[in-house]
Design a protein around this motif. Structure first.
Motif, mmCIF file in Angstrom:
data_model
loop_
_atom_site.group_PDB
_atom_site.id
_atom_site.type_symbol
_atom_site.label_atom_id
_atom_site.label_comp_id
_atom_site.label_asym_id
_atom_site.label_seq_id
_atom_site.Cartn_x
_atom_site.Cartn_y
_atom_site.Cartn_z
ATOM 1 N N VAL A 170 -13.670 12.127 27.030
ATOM 2 C CA VAL A 170 -14.899 11.749 26.736
ATOM 3 C C VAL A 170 -14.799 12.402 25.504
ATOM 4 N N PHE A 171 -15.863 11.633 25.002
ATOM 5 C CA PHE A 171 -16.372 12.382 23.692
ATOM 6 C C PHE A 171 -17.995 12.233 23.210
ATOM 7 N N ASP A 172 -17.745 13.885 22.479
ATOM 8 C CA ASP A 172 -19.269 13.919 22.451
ATOM 9 C C ASP A 172 -20.169 13.336 20.787
ATOM 10 N N MET A 217 -17.450 3.290 18.771
ATOM 11 C CA MET A 217 -18.100 3.936 19.938
ATOM 12 C C MET A 217 -19.140 4.122 19.122
ATOM 13 N N ASP A 218 -19.810 4.454 17.805
ATOM 14 C CA ASP A 218 -21.237 3.471 17.618
ATOM 15 C C ASP A 218 -21.862 2.255 18.317
ATOM 16 N N ALA A 219 -20.482 0.794 18.114
ATOM 17 C CA ALA A 219 -21.418 -0.180 19.393
ATOM 18 C C ALA A 219 -21.329 -0.439 20.340
ATOM 19 N N VAL A 220 -21.169 0.935 21.081
ATOM 20 C CA VAL A 220 -20.956 1.321 22.415
ATOM 21 C C VAL A 220 -22.262 2.229 22.765
ATOM 22 N N ARG A 221 -22.800 2.900 21.393
ATOM 23 C CA ARG A 221 -24.022 3.533 21.680
ATOM 24 C C ARG A 221 -25.116 2.240 21.167
ATOM 25 N N THR A 223 -25.122 -0.488 21.558
ATOM 26 C CA THR A 223 -25.637 -1.937 22.299
ATOM 27 C C THR A 223 -25.663 -1.494 23.913
ATOM 28 N N LYS A 224 -24.990 -0.106 24.604
ATOM 29 C CA LYS A 224 -24.943 0.637 25.649
ATOM 30 C C LYS A 224 -23.879 -0.514 26.241
ATOM 31 N N ARG A 225 -23.610 -0.670 26.141
ATOM 32 C CA ARG A 225 -22.677 -1.802 26.790
ATOM 33 C C ARG A 225 -20.392 -1.052 26.632
ATOM 34 N N PRO A 226 -19.637 -1.227 27.713
ATOM 35 C CA PRO A 226 -18.414 -0.690 27.246
ATOM 36 C C PRO A 226 -17.742 -1.382 26.998
ATOM 37 N N GLY A 255 -31.774 7.146 29.582
ATOM 38 C CA GLY A 255 -31.502 6.594 29.730
ATOM 39 C C GLY A 255 -30.718 6.087 28.074
ATOM 40 N N ASP A 256 -30.201 7.461 27.669
ATOM 41 C CA ASP A 256 -29.527 7.229 26.363
ATOM 42 C C ASP A 256 -28.500 7.569 26.478
ATOM 43 N N VAL A 257 -27.270 7.406 25.470
ATOM 44 C CA VAL A 257 -26.090 7.580 25.568
ATOM 45 C C VAL A 257 -26.319 9.476 25.550
ATOM 46 N N GLU A 258 -25.165 10.212 26.389
ATOM 47 C CA GLU A 258 -25.101 11.236 25.220
ATOM 48 C C GLU A 258 -23.555 11.320 25.504
ATOM 49 N N ALA A 259 -23.237 10.232 25.669
ATOM 50 C CA ALA A 259 -21.310 10.805 25.164
ATOM 51 C C ALA A 259 -20.874 9.734 25.809
ATOM 52 N N ILE A 260 -19.119 9.174 25.281
ATOM 53 C CA ILE A 260 -18.759 7.880 25.588
ATOM 54 C C ILE A 260 -17.395 8.606 26.696
#
Ligand code: ADP
Length: 623
Positions: A170-172, A217-221, A223-226, A255-260
């Motif tokens: 897991v990344f912060d 990780m920026d993209a995941v944050r 787009t909120k998609r894997p 609903g915000d991305v808090e980790a990856i």
């Protein structure tokens, strides 16, 4: 059990007679601090009275049954045990315990008991105040249960993440690892404390690699998609490995991305295997495309899955067309049924098969092919289909045809002078007999025999050529094979003196070409005479076996080895060994026998024991 007993460090009793009667105390402001106040006899055997705010059932009547009335059954023993302990101490004490409340439900009470002493410092009775702690106890209980559930879950997840070979992490939001499972730590060759709260570069990722993951990780944050990818990384122990990874957003309650969260799987072995398969497939394709052999691969159900390009050149049909419609419709009409039957049989029985047939070429001409189909199997042993190779044998076939034409022309041409010669020999024989010239008669018999042999030989050649071109004419008639054997017996016994011929015939009627069946028997007997030692016996026997005719010619000659047995029925095949080396022949006699018998829907075979003899036999349906 969450009850506890507390002794309060206070030696001086609070109330002493005669300041106030204990029952009166129950109505003082002291009592207002509690949800229930009651007084108990000095040994707690009786409750004297209880006043309450509805928490516990109030009573004015002294009673011994208080334990039953106020304490739940399962707790009575230990509550009573604790109270007895405390009472013997004669000091103020506190007890947290379950109670049966006024409404009959189970609640929790914090009870404080104060001994009331007389002037001799004897406990007269106990004054007790109880506070309703049901609610707080319940929420504490819930918190404890929640904690236990959470701990259990953590233990479960830990077990899972620690035992999988996959990498889990897991990344912060600052690209720092906040979790890494055992496999990932092993890949880095690091301990938890050296790796957690560290970024990618600090954990050994090269710049390009770290940047790539940070971008992802920026993209995941955003787009909120894997995101899924494949990358290679040097494993601390295993060397460079290839990983298939997925970064997934972890959302907070708003609903915000808090980790990856990420997982990665080592797919090095799969990739290597795929590469090997691709290489071998490439090799196969290069081979298949570079050869002048037509190659076709089928699956377990007989559907075509591959054709090399030569197929398109030869047939004028594109590979996709061939894949869709196959090639059976291109087979020469005379060969089609036979090839179709072989094809379906080989799929059903998963067999190797071989055949010669013609197919039509793109220019309309016919091409002779020799087909060889080899079954292929999956690693689990199940049938996977056939690899079919076809070689152009048109030239060979045409040469054979020319040779056959040549032989049949020669044989035909030679037959006329031979017939004439035989006729003259017959006249000369008659003259020698009438002249009484025995010497001439004997010599003419020999000439006649030799001419006869030559006629048969030519007959065989002509037949062989006719079989080749499928031009054999059959004159089917109903006749008694026993009768035919009698005739052959008379003829052979008159001419053969070298062997003992023994005929065992009986009446059996068949529908067949009499002359050709006679030729078969003649060939088999001639072979026995040729190969079996002089003076030995030859048995010719006909019988009904399994409802059909079976005719056997048995000798005690050199026999035939098992591996040669199926081959001797093919054209021009001769066994070369010391016994047969000097015996003249062309290797077509048995071929002709076999073709004649097959044309009659019969079977021909041999049973032979090298050194002991052979038994040739054929079977035919009876009329
Ligand atoms: P040919 O006798 O002219 O060689 P055939 O087709 O009649 O041709 O026979 C093929 C081969 O089978 C022979 O060369 C011989 O080796 C073997 N053969 C045939 N009949 C016998 C027999 N009765 N005993 C042993 N071998 C035989």
């Amino acid at each position: 059990m969450n009850a506890y007993l507390v002794f309060i460090p206070e030696h001086r009793p609070v109330y002493r007679k005669p300041f106030m009667e204990p029952e009166n105390i129950l109505t003082t402001p002291f009592a207002a601090a509690f949800d229930a106040v009651f007084n108990m006899s000095s040994d707690w055997s009786r409750m004297l009275s209880l006043k309450g705010t509805g928490f516990l059932q109030a009573t004015d009547t002294p009673a011994t049954g208080w334990l039953h009335q106020y304490i739940p059954e399962e707790d009575r023993a230990w509550v009573w045990h604790m109270i007895r302990e405390a009472v013997s101490g004669k000091k103020k004490f506190r007890l947290t315990h379950p109670v049966l409340t006024a409404d009959g439900s189970t609640g929790w009470a914090l009870s404080t008991a104060i001994p009331v002493m007389d002037n001799q410092d004897q406990v007269m009775e106990w004054l007790v105040g109880a506070i309703d702690i049901t609610e707080s106890h319940r929420s504490a209980d819930m918190a404890r249960t929640a904690m236990q559930v959470a701990e259990r879950k953590i233990r479960l997840y830990e077990t899972i993440t620690a035992s999988t070979p996959d990498l889990i992490y897991v990344f912060d939001l600052n690209y720092r690892f906040t979790y890494a499972n055992k496999a990932l730590l092993a890949m880095w060759g690091k301990q938890w404390n050296d790796a957690i709260e560290k970024g990618l570069r600090e954990n050994g990722y090269e710049d390009w690699h770290a940047e790539m993951h940070e971008r992802e990780m920026d993209a995941v944050r955003k787009t909120k998609r894997p995101i899924r990818g494949e990358v290679s990384f040097p494993h601390a122990v295993l060397g460079r490995r290839i990983y298939d990874y997925i970064f997934t957003p972890v959302f907070n309650e708003t609903g915000d991305v808090e980790a990856i969260a990420g997982t990665a799987r080592d797919i090095t072995d799969i990739r290597n295997a795929e590469m090997k398969i691709a290489e071998s497939e490439n090799r196969f394709r290069n081979m298949a495309e570079g050869t002048d052999v037509l190659i076709n691969v089928t699956d377990g159900k007989g559907a075509n899955i591959y054709f090399n390009r030569l197929w398109a050149v030869v047939t004028g049909r594109s590979v996709p067309e061939l894949l869709a419609s196959g090639w059976i419709d291109l087979v020469h009409p005379d060969d089609k049924t036979r090839v179709e039957r072989l094809l379906t049989g080989s799929i059903e029985q998963k067999l190797r098969w071989k055949s010669e047939f013609r197919i039509v070429r793109s220019d309309g001409s016919f091409l002779w092919l020799l087909l060889q189909a080899t079954p292929r199997f999956h690693s689990d042993g199940s049938f996977a289909g056939h690899i079919i190779s076809l070689v152009d044998i048109t030239d060979i076939k045409e040469n054979e045809q020319r040779k056959n034409d040549f032989i049949s022309t020669i044989s035909h041409e030679l037959r006329t002078p031979l017939t004439a010669a035989s006729g003259f020999v017959e006249i000369l024989q008659a003259r020698a007999a009438s002249d009484g010239d025995q010497h001439a008669a004997a010599m003419l018999t020999i000439v006649d025999k030799q001419l006869d042999k030559m006629t048969r030989m030519l007959h065989n050649f002509l037949n062989a050529a006719r079989f080749e071109s499928s031009n054999m004419h059959m004159r089917i008639e109903r006749f008694d094979i026993g009768m035919l054997l009698h005739e052959l017996e008379d003829e052979l016994k008159a001419t053969v003196t070298s062997h003992i011929l023994s005929f065992k015939s009986r009446e059996i009627w068949i529908d067949a070409d009499r002359e050709k069946i006679a030729q078969v028997i003649h060939n088999l007997v001639s072979n026995a005479i040729k190969y079996a030692p002089a003076g030995s016996a030859i048995i010719i026997e006909c019988a009904i076996v399994n409802g059909g005719l079976r005719l056997t010619v048995e000798d005690s000659g050199p026999g035939i080895r098992l591996e040669d047995q199926p081959l001797i029925f093919t054209r021009f095949y001769r066994v070369r060994n010391t016994q047969t080396k000097y015996v003249p022949g062309f290797g077509i006699g048995l071929f002709i026998c076999s073709e004649i018998i097959k044309a009659h829907n019969g079977q021909i075979a041999v049973e032979s024991w090298p050194g002991k003899g052979s038994a040739f036999y054929f079977t035919l349906p009876v009329a």
